[in-house]
Structure formats: C-alpha cells, structure tokens
Scaffold this motif. Structure first.
Motif, PDB file in Angstrom:
ATOM      1  N   TYR A 426       0.826  -1.212   0.000  1.00  0.00           N
ATOM      2  CA  TYR A 426       0.000   0.000   0.000  1.00  0.00           C
ATOM      3  C   TYR A 426       0.858   1.260   0.000  1.00  0.00           C
ATOM      4  CZ  TYR A 426      -3.512   3.397   1.480  1.00  0.00           C
ATOM      5  OH  TYR A 426      -4.345   4.501   1.555  1.00  0.00           O
ATOM      6  N   LEU A 427       1.993   1.216   0.713  1.00  0.00           N
ATOM      7  CA  LEU A 427       2.898   2.375   0.676  1.00  0.00           C
ATOM      8  C   LEU A 427       3.446   2.587  -0.736  1.00  0.00           C
ATOM      9  CD1 LEU A 427       4.917   2.082   4.001  1.00  0.00           C
ATOM     10  CD2 LEU A 427       3.208   3.803   3.392  1.00  0.00           C
ATOM     11  N   ASP A 428       3.772   1.506  -1.420  1.00  0.00           N
ATOM     12  CA  ASP A 428       4.230   1.644  -2.806  1.00  0.00           C
ATOM     13  C   ASP A 428       3.147   2.260  -3.687  1.00  0.00           C
ATOM     14  OD1 ASP A 428       6.655   0.560  -2.144  1.00  0.00           O
ATOM     15  OD2 ASP A 428       6.092  -1.492  -2.691  1.00  0.00           O
ATOM     16  N   LEU A 442      -5.597  16.268  -2.947  1.00  0.00           N
ATOM     17  CA  LEU A 442      -5.220  14.865  -3.056  1.00  0.00           C
ATOM     18  C   LEU A 442      -3.799  14.637  -2.553  1.00  0.00           C
ATOM     19  CD1 LEU A 442      -6.762  13.695  -6.445  1.00  0.00           C
ATOM     20  CD2 LEU A 442      -7.523  13.172  -4.138  1.00  0.00           C
ATOM     21  N   GLY A 443      -2.899  15.593  -2.834  1.00  0.00           N
ATOM     22  CA  GLY A 443      -1.539  15.468  -2.315  1.00  0.00           C
ATOM     23  C   GLY A 443      -1.514  15.456  -0.795  1.00  0.00           C
ATOM     24  N   GLU A 444      -2.307  16.315  -0.167  1.00  0.00           N
ATOM     25  CA  GLU A 444      -2.378  16.308   1.294  1.00  0.00           C
ATOM     26  C   GLU A 444      -2.966  15.007   1.814  1.00  0.00           C
ATOM     27  OE1 GLU A 444      -4.586  19.707   2.372  1.00  0.00           O
ATOM     28  OE2 GLU A 444      -3.085  21.160   1.687  1.00  0.00           O
ATOM     29  N   LEU A 445      -3.968  14.464   1.105  1.00  0.00           N
ATOM     30  CA  LEU A 445      -4.569  13.205   1.533  1.00  0.00           C
ATOM     31  C   LEU A 445      -3.565  12.048   1.442  1.00  0.00           C
ATOM     32  CD1 LEU A 445      -7.057  11.616   2.431  1.00  0.00           C
ATOM     33  CD2 LEU A 445      -7.718  11.429   0.018  1.00  0.00           C
ATOM     34  N   ILE A 446      -2.786  12.031   0.365  1.00  0.00           N
ATOM     35  CA  ILE A 446      -1.775  10.975   0.232  1.00  0.00           C
ATOM     36  C   ILE A 446      -0.725  11.107   1.334  1.00  0.00           C
ATOM     37  CG2 ILE A 446       0.063  10.110  -1.273  1.00  0.00           C
ATOM     38  CD1 ILE A 446      -1.675  10.899  -3.659  1.00  0.00           C
ATOM     39  N   GLY A 447      -0.297  12.330   1.631  1.00  0.00           N
ATOM     40  CA  GLY A 447       0.664  12.523   2.712  1.00  0.00           C
ATOM     41  C   GLY A 447       0.117  12.080   4.061  1.00  0.00           C
ATOM     42  N   LYS A 448      -1.156  12.359   4.316  1.00  0.00           N
ATOM     43  CA  LYS A 448      -1.756  11.915   5.579  1.00  0.00           C
ATOM     44  C   LYS A 448      -1.822  10.395   5.658  1.00  0.00           C
ATOM     45  CE  LYS A 448      -4.584  16.043   6.331  1.00  0.00           C
ATOM     46  NZ  LYS A 448      -5.968  16.581   6.412  1.00  0.00           N
ATOM     47  N   GLN A 449      -2.080   9.743   4.526  1.00  0.00           N
ATOM     48  CA  GLN A 449      -2.124   8.284   4.528  1.00  0.00           C
ATOM     49  C   GLN A 449      -0.736   7.692   4.822  1.00  0.00           C
ATOM     50  OE1 GLN A 449      -4.796   5.778   3.813  1.00  0.00           O
ATOM     51  NE2 GLN A 449      -5.708   7.585   4.766  1.00  0.00           N
ATOM     52  N   ILE A 450       0.303   8.278   4.246  1.00  0.00           N
ATOM     53  CA  ILE A 450       1.668   7.800   4.527  1.00  0.00           C
ATOM     54  C   ILE A 450       1.988   7.945   6.010  1.00  0.00           C
ATOM     55  CG2 ILE A 450       4.107   8.230   4.059  1.00  0.00           C
ATOM     56  CD1 ILE A 450       3.301   9.086   1.232  1.00  0.00           C
ATOM     57  N   THR A 451       1.652   9.077   6.567  1.00  0.00           N
ATOM     58  CA  THR A 451       1.904   9.301   7.992  1.00  0.00           C
ATOM     59  C   THR A 451       1.094   8.350   8.854  1.00  0.00           C
ATOM     60  OG1 THR A 451       2.325  11.637   7.502  1.00  0.00           O
ATOM     61  CG2 THR A 451       1.900  11.052   9.792  1.00  0.00           C
ATOM     62  N   ASP A 452      -0.167   8.153   8.492  1.00  0.00           N
ATOM     63  CA  ASP A 452      -1.047   7.310   9.302  1.00  0.00           C
ATOM     64  C   ASP A 452      -0.596   5.851   9.292  1.00  0.00           C
ATOM     65  OD1 ASP A 452      -3.457   7.179  10.927  1.00  0.00           O
ATOM     66  OD2 ASP A 452      -4.316   6.020   9.285  1.00  0.00           O
ATOM     67  N   VAL A 453      -0.194   5.356   8.137  1.00  0.00           N
ATOM     68  CA  VAL A 453       0.261   3.970   8.054  1.00  0.00           C
ATOM     69  C   VAL A 453       1.536   3.777   8.876  1.00  0.00           C
ATOM     70  CG1 VAL A 453       1.166   2.216   6.484  1.00  0.00           C
ATOM     71  CG2 VAL A 453      -0.864   3.519   5.845  1.00  0.00           C
ATOM     72  N   ALA A 454       2.483   4.694   8.745  1.00  0.00           N
ATOM     73  CA  ALA A 454       3.720   4.577   9.517  1.00  0.00           C
ATOM     74  C   ALA A 454       3.466   4.705  11.017  1.00  0.00           C
ATOM     75  CB  ALA A 454       4.721   5.636   9.065  1.00  0.00           C
ATOM     76  N   LEU A 455       2.450   5.465  11.369  1.00  0.00           N
ATOM     77  CA  LEU A 455       2.152   5.677  12.784  1.00  0.00           C
ATOM     78  C   LEU A 455       1.423   4.488  13.396  1.00  0.00           C
ATOM     79  CD1 LEU A 455       2.368   7.853  15.001  1.00  0.00           C
ATOM     80  CD2 LEU A 455       0.127   8.679  14.284  1.00  0.00           C
TER      81      LEU A 455
END
Length: 834
Positions: A426-428, A442-455
C-alpha cells in the motif's frame, strides 16, 4: 367592392408560415436580415382589422418565438384571435398565448371570462374540442387568481360524459394545485373517484396526478394503497403500471407491512413483462422493499433468495446491454440492491461487467461503476482491483482521475485498513500516486495516509523510513506532489533510529538551502525539525565522522533559515541552534581556528596578508572532544526533540478524552478570594497609606488633614523655581516611612521630590527669578480655590434663572417663551446699575 378586392389582394400577397420557413432555409448567409424583415411585416399585419390577416401574422410570430424572438407586443392580438368564432383561429390564438404569456403578463386578467365561457360551453359533444383548447391553455398560463376563478368549472368537467374532457380536466388540476394549493382539499374527492373510472385513460391520468403529488408527501395518500394494489394486479397498461409501481414504492417507508405484500406481484411482473421500463421499475421497487421485509422474529420470507437472484440476473442483463441508458439503469439498480444485500455484487458474473463499465465512454456510467466498487471488494481481490484502477488513473484526466484516486484510498483505508494485508504494498501504491499530476487536496490526503500507516503499523516502519529516504533523495527535476514531502520528512525524522543510510546525507538533504529554499514555508519547517531529530539519533548510532559532519552542516545551514520570512522557520532554526550552543555542540568553538605564527610576529595579528589564512583546525583532540560531548548529551537531545514515540489515537478516543468527568469539576477554588497575606513576608518596609493624587500633583496643591492640628497659612500664589523645589521639599502630612506622624507642612523632606511647598518659606528666596530658567509652577491656596468655586456656582445659578425668566417681563406679547443669554460678567452688572 374596391375594399373587398384590396383585402383579397393583401391576403394573396402575404407571406404564409410555409413561405417564411422556405425563406429561412434559402437565406443561409443573411438569415438574421431576412427574419428582421419578416418581423417588420408581421408588426404591420398584426394591427390589421382583418382577423384572417391577424391570425396569419400571429401564426408566423409564434414560429419565430420558438427560434428565440420575443412576441410580448402581440399579447392583446392573441386574445383577439382566441375570441374568434372560427376553430382554426382559436387554435392559433390559444397556441400563441401558451407560447407568449407568462406570470407577469398583465392581459391574462382579460382571459378569465373567455376561458370560463369556453369551459361551460361543452354540452354533450358540442364545443368539446374548443373546451380542450381552453384547458390546455389554462395549464400553461395559470396564475393564482386565474386558478381560483376557473376551479369550479374544471372540477365539474371531471364528471363530464366525454372521457376526452375528463382526463384533460384531471391533468389540468395538477397545474392548478401548484399555483393554488388550497384547491387540493376542495377537489381531491373528485380525483379519487377518477381512480375508479370506467375509462383506462382517465384512470391513468388520475394515477399520474396522485404519483406526482406523492413526491411531496407520500403519507397523505397512504389510504389509497388498496386501490393502487388492485390496479397493480389487474391492469394491463404498462405506462399506468409504471406509475403504480413507483407510487407503491414511495408508500413502503410509510407502511413497512406493504413490502412483503408487494414482493410476489412484483416478482411475477419481472418474469412476465417484456417492457424494459416496467422491468426496471419493478426491480428497483423490489430493492426498496427488501429492507422492510423482515418479520418480527428477524427472519426473511422464504421467497427472498429466489427474488434476489432474479433481480441480480435482470440487472446483469441491463449492464451487458449495448444501450447506454439500460447500462446506466443496471448500475443504479445494483446501487439500490446493495443497500439491503451488500454481497449481491460478489458473484463472479457481476464483477467483470462492472469493471468493464470503468472504460465506458460515458462519464456518468464510469462514476456509477466506481460507486459499486466497495461492494465487490474483499481481502482476496483488493490488490488485483487496485492494480486495475491504477491503469485507469494513468489514462484518466480531470475530475475522473481525482475520483479514481479517492476511490483507491477509500478502498484501502476503509474500516481502519480492514481489507489490507500487505502494508508495504500500500505504501508503494501511495508513492506511485504521488508522481501523478493531481490536485493539492489529493496530495495532502496521500501525505496523511503515509503518515497514518507509519504511525499505526509498527512492522512497516523500517520499510516506510527506507522508502521515504529514497523519495527525499529524488532530484528536484522529478515532478512529484509537493504536499507529500512534509509527510516523508516527518516519517524519517520521527523514526530516525531505524535509518539505514548515512545520517550526514539526510541532514544535507533536509537543510541545504539550494535544495530546500524553493519549497513552501510549511515544508521547510518540517524539514528543519526532522533534521534536528535525525541529528539527535545520530549522536547515539552514527560514526564519529558522521556526527562531526552533522554538526558542521547544522552550524552552517541553520543561520540561513534564521533569516527566513516565515516566523515558524525562524523560531525552529533559532531554537535548534541555541540548543546546540547550550550543549557546546557547534563547530565554531574557541580553539578550532589557528593562524600562522609569522603573521603575528610581523604585527599582522589577523593574518590578512601574505599566504597565511585562517583555517579550521583538524586537531584530532578537538574533534574527539566534540564527539564525546555529542555522545554525552545524546540522551538529552533525544529527550528534547523526540521525548517519546507518538501513538495513534482514534477520533472516538479523543472525544472521550476531551469530555469532563461524570462528577464534574470543582471550580469553586477559581472564584474564591485570593489571600494576599502570603506576600507579607516579602515586604520589609512597614505598611503605610497610599498617597492621594493631591499629594503628588504638579498643578494644584491642597493642605491635607493630619491627625494633629497643622499650622494654617494664608493662601499664597507663588512662583517656585525647580532648584528651590528640589532643595526645600516640605514633608507630607501623615505617617512617614518610619511610622512617625508629620505635624507641619514646612518641614523638609528631601526624600519626596514630588511634593511642592506652598508655605511662606518659599518666599524667603533672595532671587525669586532664579527658578525661571526651567519654567515656573503656580500654586493656589485652598481658600482661593473655595472662593472661586463658590463664585462659579453663583454665576451658573444666575444664568439658569435668567433663562427661565418669562418673555412677558420684557414687554413681548404673544410669544411662548424666549431665553435671554448674558455673559455673566461683573461688567454687565455694573453697566445695568449705572
């Protein structure tokens, strides 16, 4: 004879509607010019007294009005043609009124009597079609006043012997209800009787009216359900059945027991009918009934699985049809069916059809297919489905690409990533999406998803840190969403202890002005904070050389960001640099710079001449000291920049945390008086009263009462110099600092420079003008002040008395009141006495 001949000639040479149509088709280059000429001729003909000429002109003008030309100037001529005894003329007039009249047309008032006569003229079979023209015209031009006037005549026509007029009257009543809602209560019984009419066309019209009315409030027509159910089982008219099925579907939420009763008739209709429109309405109504079919014990009727399979088969046939309209209706039917049975799309036959709709040319079909994807997604097919959607993202543009990206994120993150099994995958996917041309949100949403998954996902953090490091190392020429960069920098900084690359490269990437200077301010602030976190982690795990290099980079680059235009960037850079200085971790420590001894011997202490230049000392001992300092302060740095790892907190838990305890919070201590006695031990001087404003005033000085009688002095106005004031300052009346009482005004008190002496000692100065160097201050005695105050009060009373003096005392008659104003000076009084 001559007049009749001229009229006949005019009629022969006039242009008819056919001539105008042919002329428009023949004049393709100058069509507007030709139409303007025709309109000029029509304006002359419409004023003619001959009704034939006027009707012909109105007929042509009605055609031109359909092309966009106005005909408001022909409103009165339309009424004239409507009142013609010839049916051909009436038809032209009524058509012109339907086309040209609106709610603001004033001449509608003139048509009320004419329309009432037309509605009453239908006796037997005579005047039936004229009445039909009038009913059609009323439905198009009706206003509130006109509806109120013609309501009785239209209500009587609902029971006319001719079905032609009955059905027209019923349909026209609906238009009256829209303008005059009170008419519905007065005429609903007549409409209800029309549902039992012997003529099927009249019944169909009544069903149409009730169906349209039920869209406003279906509960009002619930008592008609038995009549409509009878029509559903007995009628053979497909168009009427469509309305009946739609009306019964709107009544189901109001009466849930009706749902189980409708399943069998509707299923039989699906199996028997060949009409696509009726077939779709039946399936759609079944999907509305299924949520209300549960019995009291929670079980479903035994026929529900077979009916559900029948509906799914019908909708799949719709989706596989080449007709775009049927394909769209099939997708809408699946959306409604999925509300009660989410697994209806899990069948192997449905998924390829819906995925094929994603490549359809019609954008509405593609969006409907996107809405169905959550119902056909599972853990097994999630990755396959997302890969197919990525291919569509590459080919899509505009809003459809945005919808695809939103759907990908929705499918993967739904229910806290319940369907997701491979988080690195999913990160890929998220990193691939960051290289597409997307909008900022959409860019902000993708960044939030990256942060949320790592968190949230602990095992994926090393892979997330490694991938984010690679993403940060991409050159600036590679187009990437800038809103994703803060998220990647945060992940790298927050979990810097999991880094596998060199710390020095990351610090260089995150703090280099050439690399970061063009980024937004918000991204730069995150970069700076991440670099400090990475440096804190480097003090524990990095090599000695890397630690020194990180110190050099931060020492050189942080001052650059202290000159930024953004306050947050300045604060973070300044705070980080000062923390390093506090721990003695900067590379510009004393002793790190050496000079050539020859320059000092020759008198050039700064080493600015010759070949000698200041150079950074490479002494291994100094570097070892710097590294040892970094190692010793590693725990403190990590505590400052990342005291403890962040943990995800759901929104529900945050709401609970923000709520107050059940017992409430005791806030009485906030309103309790503050005890100032706790500060008494801080005051070494004895308490004394606060001096008043009169004691420290520069402009007016009055004697203050004391505990003992003070020496009275005469009022004096004296000029006192600034030097005398500073040398001879009388003491204040009352207790002094030591607690003793002051009994006189002429005692010296040099410790109080704000007190001005008003006594006789000020007059003992030999040089009274000596103090005029800095200006003088006039002081008034207390008795003068009292006299001036009494004099001002007396003058004010005299003025008020003179204002209230009646005008007749001055010899003025017939005057209400006159106020006489004077200056109030003594000169006026002297002048009056003389």
């Amino acid at each position: 004879m001559f007049e009749n001949t001229s009229k006949l000639a005019d009629i022969m040479f006039e242009k008819t509607l056919t001539d105008i149509v042919k002329g428009i088709r023949g004049s393709k280059r100058d069509t507007a010019l030709y139409i303007s000429q025709c309109i000029a001729e029509i304006k002359q003909e419409i004023n003619s007294t001959d009704l034939y000429v006027k009707a012909n002109a109105l007929n042509k003008l009605t055609f031109l009005q359909m092309m966009g030309y106005g005909m408001s100037y022909a409103s009165f001529a339309s009424i004239e043609v409507m009142s013609s005894p010839r049916f051909a003329h009436k038809r032209i007039g009524y058509l012109a009124a339907c086309q040209g009249f609106n709610q603001n047309t004033e001449v509608i008032l003139l048509t009320t009597n004419l329309l009432q006569k037309e509605l009453r003229s239908a006796v037997g079979g005579i005047g039936m079609y004229e009445t039909g023209l009038a009913i059609n015209c009323i439905s198009n031009i009706v206003t509130e006043d006109l509806a109120r006037d013609v309501l009785p005549e239209l209500t009587n026509l609902t029971s006319h012997p001719q079905p032609y007029l009955r059905k027209k009257a019923v349909l026209c009543l609906f238009k009256l209800f829209m303008r005059y809602p009170q008419a519905l209560r007065l005429t609903f019984d007549k409409i209800q009787k029309c549902l039992e009419d012997s003529n099927s066309s009249v019944v169909s019209c009544a069903v149409n009216v009730v169906t349209e009315l039920s869209d406003k409030n279906a509960k009002n027509y619930l008592h008609l359900a038995p009549a409509f159910f009878q029509l559903l089982t007995q009628s053979q008219n497909n168009w009427m059945l469509i309305k009946v099925v739609k009306l019964l579907g709107s009544l189901v939420p109001e009466e849930p027991r009706l749902a189980r009763k409708l399943l069998e008739p509707l299923a039989a209709m699906v199996q028997s009918t060949q009409a696509k429109s009726l077939l779709y309405e039946s399936v759609y109504t079944i999907s509305l009934c299924l949520p209300y079919c549960r019995k009291a014990d929670g079980s479903m009727p035994a026929s529900v699985p077979a009916i559900l399979q029948l509906c799914g088969k019908t909708l799949r046939e719709f989706c596989a049809d080449k007709d775009q309209n049927l394909k769209y209706l099939g997708l809408v039917g699946f959306s409604s069916l999925r509300q009660s049975h989410p697994k209806c799309l899990m069948e192997s036959d449905a998924r390829p059809l819906i995925l094929s709709c994603l490549s359809d040319e019609d954008i509405t079909i593609r969006k409907r297919a996107l809405d169905l994807l959550p119902g056909m997604t599972s853990r097994k097919n999630l990755q396959e489905l997302i890969e197919q959607l990525l291919t569509h993202v590459e080919a899509a543009t505009g809003q459809y690409r945005k919808d695809l990206v939103l759907k990908i994120i929705q499918l993967c993150s739904s229910e806290k990533y319940a369907l997701l099994q491979d988080f690195p995958w999913y990160l890929d996917i998220l990193f691939k999406l960051s290289f597409f041309s997307l909008t900022d949100d959409l860019g902000e949403l993708i960044g939030k998803q990256i942060t949320d998954v790592a968190l949230r996902v602990l095992p994926v953090r090393p892979y997330a840190v490694k991938t984010c490091c690679d993403l940060l190392a991409y050159p600036r020429e590679v187009k990437m969403l800038p809103q994703v960069l803060p998220a990647t920098a945060w992940v790298v900084g927050e979990y810097a202890d999991l880094l596998e690359t060199t710390y020095r490269d990351l610090v260089q990437t995150l703090t280099s002005p050439s690399n970061v200077g063009q980024l937004p301010f918000s991204t730069q602030s995150v970069y700076l904070q991440a670099s400090l976190k990475i440096f804190a982690a480097a003090t524990e795990k990095a090599t000695d050389q890397e630690v020194v290099q990180c110190v050099d980079l931060l020492t050189d680059n942080l001052p650059v960001y202290m000159q930024s235009l953004d306050a947050e960037i300045q604060e973070r850079a300044f705070t980080g640099l000062e923390i390093m200085k506090a721990f003695n971790l900067t590379s510009d420590q004393p002793g790190l710079t050496t000079f050539d001894n020859n320059s000092a011997a020759s008198g050039n202490l700064l080493g600015m001449t010759g070949d000698s230049k200041p150079t950074k000392s490479n002494s291994s001992s100094i570097r070892v000291n710097l590294v040892s300092t970094c190692r010793s302060t590693a725990a403190s740095l990590n505590f400052i920049f990342k005291p403890e790892p962040m943990k995800p907190i759901s929104s529900k838990a945050q709401r609970k945390k923000s709520q107050s305890p059940k017992g409430g919070i005791d806030l009485e201590w906030l309103t309790a008086p503050v005890d100032l006695g706790v500060f008494s031990r801080l005051d070494d001087t004895p308490s004394h009263p606060k001096p008043s404003m009169e004691q420290i005033s520069f402009t007016q000085q009055q004697q203050q009462p004391s505990r003992q009688p003070s020496v009275q002095t005469a009022p004096v106005v004296q000029q006192i110099g600034l030097n005398d004031m500073m040398e001879k300052v009388p003491p204040r009346v009352g207790p002094d600092i030591n607690g003793s009482e002051s009994t006189g005004l002429n005692q010296s008190r040099p410790q109080d420079p704000f007190y001005l002496d008003a006594g006789n000692k000020a007059m003992e100065n030999d040089n009274p003008t000596e103090g005029a160097k800095f200006g003088t201050i006039q002081l008034l005695g207390s008795e003068d002040e009292e006299e001036n105050l009494a004099l001002r009060k007396k003058r004010k009373k005299d003025k008020k008395r003179k204002k209230q003096k009646p005008a007749k005392d001055f010899g003025i008659s017939n005057a209400p009141t006159m106020a006489v104003y004077d200056s109030g000076d003594d000169d006026d009084a002297n002048y009056a006495s003389s």
